[in-house]
Design a protein around this motif. Structure first.
Motif, PDB file in Angstrom:
ATOM      1  N   ASN A 321      17.472  -0.302   3.840  1.00  0.00           N
ATOM      2  CA  ASN A 321      16.390  -1.251   4.771  1.00  0.00           C
ATOM      3  C   ASN A 321      15.460  -0.627   5.640  1.00  0.00           C
ATOM      4  OD1 ASN A 321      19.712  -2.282   5.165  1.00  0.00           O
ATOM      5  ND2 ASN A 321      20.082  -0.327   6.163  1.00  0.00           N
ATOM      6  N   TRP A 322      14.663   0.157   4.710  1.00  0.00           N
ATOM      7  CA  TRP A 322      13.315   0.595   4.633  1.00  0.00           C
ATOM      8  C   TRP A 322      12.342  -0.976   5.055  1.00  0.00           C
ATOM      9  CZ3 TRP A 322      12.159   5.478   1.956  1.00  0.00           C
ATOM     10  CH2 TRP A 322      13.375   6.552   1.914  1.00  0.00           C
ATOM     11  N   LYS A 323      11.986  -1.127   5.718  1.00  0.00           N
ATOM     12  CA  LYS A 323      10.503  -2.240   5.698  1.00  0.00           C
ATOM     13  C   LYS A 323       9.074  -1.914   5.476  1.00  0.00           C
ATOM     14  CE  LYS A 323      13.281  -4.767   8.855  1.00  0.00           C
ATOM     15  NZ  LYS A 323      13.268  -5.272  10.532  1.00  0.00           N
ATOM     16  N   ASP A 324       8.592  -2.308   4.543  1.00  0.00           N
ATOM     17  CA  ASP A 324       6.823  -2.128   4.490  1.00  0.00           C
ATOM     18  C   ASP A 324       6.194  -2.774   5.594  1.00  0.00           C
ATOM     19  OD1 ASP A 324       7.554  -1.628   2.153  1.00  0.00           O
ATOM     20  OD2 ASP A 324       6.149  -2.685   0.931  1.00  0.00           O
ATOM     21  N   ILE A 325       5.522  -2.632   6.122  1.00  0.00           N
ATOM     22  CA  ILE A 325       4.619  -2.695   7.635  1.00  0.00           C
ATOM     23  C   ILE A 325       3.229  -2.705   7.555  1.00  0.00           C
ATOM     24  CG2 ILE A 325       3.906  -2.095   9.589  1.00  0.00           C
ATOM     25  CD1 ILE A 325       7.090  -2.525   9.523  1.00  0.00           C
ATOM     26  N   ILE A 326       2.976  -2.061   6.143  1.00  0.00           N
ATOM     27  CA  ILE A 326       1.802  -2.071   5.612  1.00  0.00           C
ATOM     28  C   ILE A 326       1.778  -1.891   3.769  1.00  0.00           C
ATOM     29  CG2 ILE A 326      -0.528  -0.877   5.396  1.00  0.00           C
ATOM     30  CD1 ILE A 326      -1.220  -1.062   8.160  1.00  0.00           C
ATOM     31  N   PRO A 327       1.965  -2.689   3.319  1.00  0.00           N
ATOM     32  CA  PRO A 327       1.813  -3.026   1.949  1.00  0.00           C
ATOM     33  C   PRO A 327       0.752  -2.504   1.285  1.00  0.00           C
ATOM     34  CG  PRO A 327       2.300  -5.347   2.413  1.00  0.00           C
ATOM     35  CD  PRO A 327       1.495  -4.551   3.891  1.00  0.00           C
ATOM     36  N   GLU A 328       1.048  -1.323   0.256  1.00  0.00           N
ATOM     37  CA  GLU A 328       0.139  -0.972  -0.831  1.00  0.00           C
ATOM     38  C   GLU A 328      -1.523  -2.002  -0.940  1.00  0.00           C
ATOM     39  OE1 GLU A 328      -0.002   0.906  -5.622  1.00  0.00           O
ATOM     40  OE2 GLU A 328       0.996  -0.135  -4.815  1.00  0.00           O
ATOM     41  N   LYS A 329      -2.732  -1.235  -0.492  1.00  0.00           N
ATOM     42  CA  LYS A 329      -3.603  -2.576  -1.322  1.00  0.00           C
ATOM     43  C   LYS A 329      -4.210  -2.204  -2.252  1.00  0.00           C
ATOM     44  CE  LYS A 329      -4.415  -3.536   3.424  1.00  0.00           C
ATOM     45  NZ  LYS A 329      -5.092  -3.435   4.547  1.00  0.00           N
ATOM     46  N   GLU A 330      -5.698  -2.302  -3.172  1.00  0.00           N
ATOM     47  CA  GLU A 330      -5.929  -2.301  -4.584  1.00  0.00           C
ATOM     48  C   GLU A 330      -6.164  -0.804  -3.969  1.00  0.00           C
ATOM     49  OE1 GLU A 330      -6.831  -3.145  -7.127  1.00  0.00           O
ATOM     50  OE2 GLU A 330      -4.927  -4.809  -6.785  1.00  0.00           O
ATOM     51  N   SER A 331      -7.217  -0.374  -2.946  1.00  0.00           N
ATOM     52  CA  SER A 331      -7.799   0.896  -2.041  1.00  0.00           C
ATOM     53  C   SER A 331      -6.435   1.346  -1.871  1.00  0.00           C
ATOM     54  CB  SER A 331      -8.560   0.294  -1.343  1.00  0.00           C
ATOM     55  OG  SER A 331      -8.560   0.113  -0.148  1.00  0.00           O
TER      56      SER A 331
END
Length: 701
Positions: A321-331
């Protein structure tokens, strides 16, 4: 000039390690309080200190360093209760002073001055934590640079010191309950010696306590102990709403932790602590950022080597049930903070420089990027209840600019305003240049480094060059200003190079893991390749190239000197981890096994066996000029590492080596934190005088 080195006793200490016979003739140096060890230290200092004093640029460098370091240094203002605070050093004060003010624009007055706690500046103030109403400040005191802390308390309106004192504190959280009546902290069992900081016994069985103001430490409430896991370390913080205790359990220095939570009553403590285990393994790192009711926002590297922001509903905490709010980026997401209840300030590392972005909390949507030149964010203030932020920017040639942002007027066109700049007399930034160079390491990996020098530098291979690195523990190196490096560049015609090797966190966990455990040799290969690249590009030559590193970086430069003594003209090794067979046996060394491996396991011992500086000193040949530095109260990387290494180095090569092999042992000094300015400036001048002497660098006024 031939140096007559001490000839310490070599004992018959031999032990069998995984089938190998290992000689340890200087095992007796592991007792720092023994008369023989102290005598040996004195003999070494009696050689080293006159040598450094006679280096021709020592006096000029120290005078110029005192002159150019004498500029105001200020931290970001931060609000607690109804008052603002900031750390400030007028220039040459031994310790920063904490000031209090009514607003960031109003005059500040001295609130806590550590310089009054000792005549020589060797008592320092570390962590500061304010009660929720801002009326009480808890703060830690350290003596002679030790990691051991004493916690004291003072009223913020009258500056009255309270009677409460907490002892035996080390690597501790300080987190207040929102009823303002007490705080959570960490304590170890009472040490066996009264001279805290010189002992070497392992730091185990850390416990989590709650201290209620006005009571004796002996009455503190034991919140959590882990008797079956003596090396685990439980820290905690209270959520912004004050209703949840967030527990983080670590085991070593790998960025992973268990994450447990417990609801707190409005007043006092629960009758007993039965934590809900949100994450009960060491698979990822979880760091609390903010919460909106029962929805909690955490920064994590779970399935995200460069980190991301997720949300977890504590009433429905199953991982699916966990949610991604700001996904992983290249940086890489370095840190993130919540401000104005609904905005996030996110600092990313992009090719080793920091970038700042503003996001919405619940959606993670990008509001805007903050326009900054290439450099680093070295300070930040702004909390969920604030409608403003302050942050401090720095680069190799910019000593610091504090910016402010007013977030109270909506989200459109948020702009950063200059709050305070730091001018340096005699420094014209446009006279210098910083370049980022990407080179190819031994295995084909592309690695970056920054090179800073005068703009009119001639590339003819004759420039004295100082190369600095760390390469470990997921720690990123980014641009920072240094008065001593600028003196080296301006008055000694030098080039300064900072290498962003594998083992650090510049490109996320993958970059870190590519330089740790079985992959540690990659770090040394990267650093050696950086030196070869500087020579190839005609910045310098081997006789003009010095290398410097501290702690894990001390391990780096010592290992590289062993492996490529022909490549370097001088080595400066600060508080290095050098005995890789026994590092885990002393103070907090056991926590480093997540980085280096466990020498008591045969497969992992083979990793460290291949590069352990103490055990891989060459038997013959010319070794670069070497200066080791340590402190008698370094209870992080205990002095025995440096003492055993220099004794072995002098024994093997001292008679035949044309270059000096020296150690400088400072008294009332630790791993580096809290070291008074006067000591730092003298030590720094010694290092650069040594470098200049070995590289043949001449002073140009």
């Amino acid at each position: 000039m031939k140096i007559e080195y001490p000839t310490p006793q070599r004992c018959d200490c031999v032990e069998t390690l995984h089938g190998d016979q290992v000689d340890d003739p200087y095992r007796w140096m592991e007792d720092p309080d023994a008369a023989e060890t102290k005598e040996y230290v004195d003999l070494q200092n009696k050689i080293t200190m006159p040598y450094l004093e006679n280096c021709c640029v020592k006096k000029k460098f120290h005078e110029k360093l005192v002159d150019l370091f004498d500029f105001p240094k200020q931290g970001c203002p931060f609000k607690r209760g109804e008052k603002f605070y900031y750390n400030y050093n007028s220039g040459l004060q031994n310790q920063y002073v904490l000031y209090q003010q009514d607003s960031p624009e109003s005059p500040g007055e001295v609130f806590l001055d550590p310089n009054t706690l000792s005549e020589d500046g060797t008592v320092s103030v570390g962590c500061k934590s304010f009660s929720e109403d801002g009326k009480i400040m808890a703060y830690t005191i350290s003596v002679s640079g030790s990691d051991w802390k004493t916690v004291k308390f003072m009223k913020t309106d009258t500056k009255e010191q309270l009677k409460d004192v907490l002892e035996h504190v080390k690597f501790s959280c300080l987190s207040w309950t929102h009823d303002n009546k007490g705080l959570f902290y960490n304590k170890y069992p009472k040490a066996a010696t009264s001279d805290l900081g010189t002992e070497t016994n392992s730091n185990i069985h850390q416990k989590l306590y709650y201290h209620r103001l006005g009571t004796s430490q002996s009455d503190d409430v034991l919140v959590l102990e882990l008797p079956d896991e003596p090396q685990w370390m439980p820290g905690c913080e209270v959520s912004d709403c004050g209703k949840v205790l967030l527990l983080s359990i670590s085991n070593g220095c790998e960025p992973v932790n268990k994450y447990w939570v417990h609801d707190l009553p409005d007043q006092g403590l629960p009758h007993q602590f039965n934590f809900t285990k949100i994450a009960d393994n060491f698979e990822a790192e979880y760091d609390y950022i903010a919460n909106n009711g029962r929805v909690f926002y955490l920064k994590t590297n779970l399935k995200a080597d460069r980190y991301k922001l997720i949300s977890i509903d504590l009433d429905n905490p199953s991982q699916e049930n966990w949610k991604d709010i700001i996904p992983e980026k290249e940086s890489v997401l370095d840190w993130i903070a919540c401000v104005r209840s609904n905005l996030l300030v996110a600092c990313y590392t992009e090719d080793c420089v920091n970038k700042l972005y503003i996001h919405q909390l619940e959606s993670g949507a990008l509001v805007q990027a903050v326009d900054l030149p290439p450099g680093s964010i070295v300070g930040y203030s702004g909390r969920v209840q604030d409608s403003f932020i302050y942050f401090k920017f720095m680069s190799f040639i910019n000593p610091g600019v504090i910016y402010s942002m007013d977030l109270s007027k909506g989200d459109d066109n948020l702009t950063a305003q200059v709050f305070k700049e730091t001018p340096i007399k005699g420094l014209v930034s446009s006279d210098y240049v910083t370049k980022q160079i990407f080179f190819t390491s031994k295995d084909g990996t592309k690695v970056p480094m920054f090179v800073t020098h005068q703009k009119d530098l001639v590339l003819d291979g004759t420039n004295p060059t100082l190369m600095y690195g760390y390469g470990g523990f997921n720690i990123s190196l980014s641009p920072s200003y240094s008065s001593s490096r600028m003196i080296f560049i301006k008055f000694l015609g030098g080039v300064f190079c900072e290498v962003n090797m594998r083992g650090g966190g510049e490109y996320g966990n993958d970059w870190h893991h590519a330089g740790s455990l079985a992959n540690k040799q990659n770090v040394f290969d990267d650093f050696i390749s950086a030196g070869e690249e500087l020579i190839k590009l005609k910045y310098t030559s081997p006789s003009k190239l010095a290398i410097e590193g501290g702690s894990n970086g001390g391990l780096l430069v010592a290992a590289c000197a062993n492996q490529r003594p022909d490549l370097f003209g001088a080595v400066i090794c600060h508080v290095g981890v050098l005995d890789m067979y026994r590092f885990q046996k002393f103070t907090i060394g056991h926590a480093w096994m997540t980085e280096f491996g466990n020498p008591e396991k045969e497969d992992e011992w083979k990793w460290v066996k291949s590069y352990s500086p103490l055990h891989n000193i060459p038997d013959t040949g010319t070794y670069p000029a070497t200066l080791l530095l340590t402190g008698d109260h370094d209870d992080r990387v205990v002095p025995l590492h440096s003492l055993k290494f220099i004794a072995t180095l002098q024994h093997k090569l001292g008679a035949s080596n044309p270059n000096p092999l020296l150690i400088r042992v400072d008294t009332k000094s630790g791993h580096g934190a809290g070291k008074p300015t006067a000591k730092r400036l003298i030590e720094t001048a010694d290092c650069y005088a040594f470098i200049a002497a070995q590289l043949g660098a001449e002073w140009h006024q």
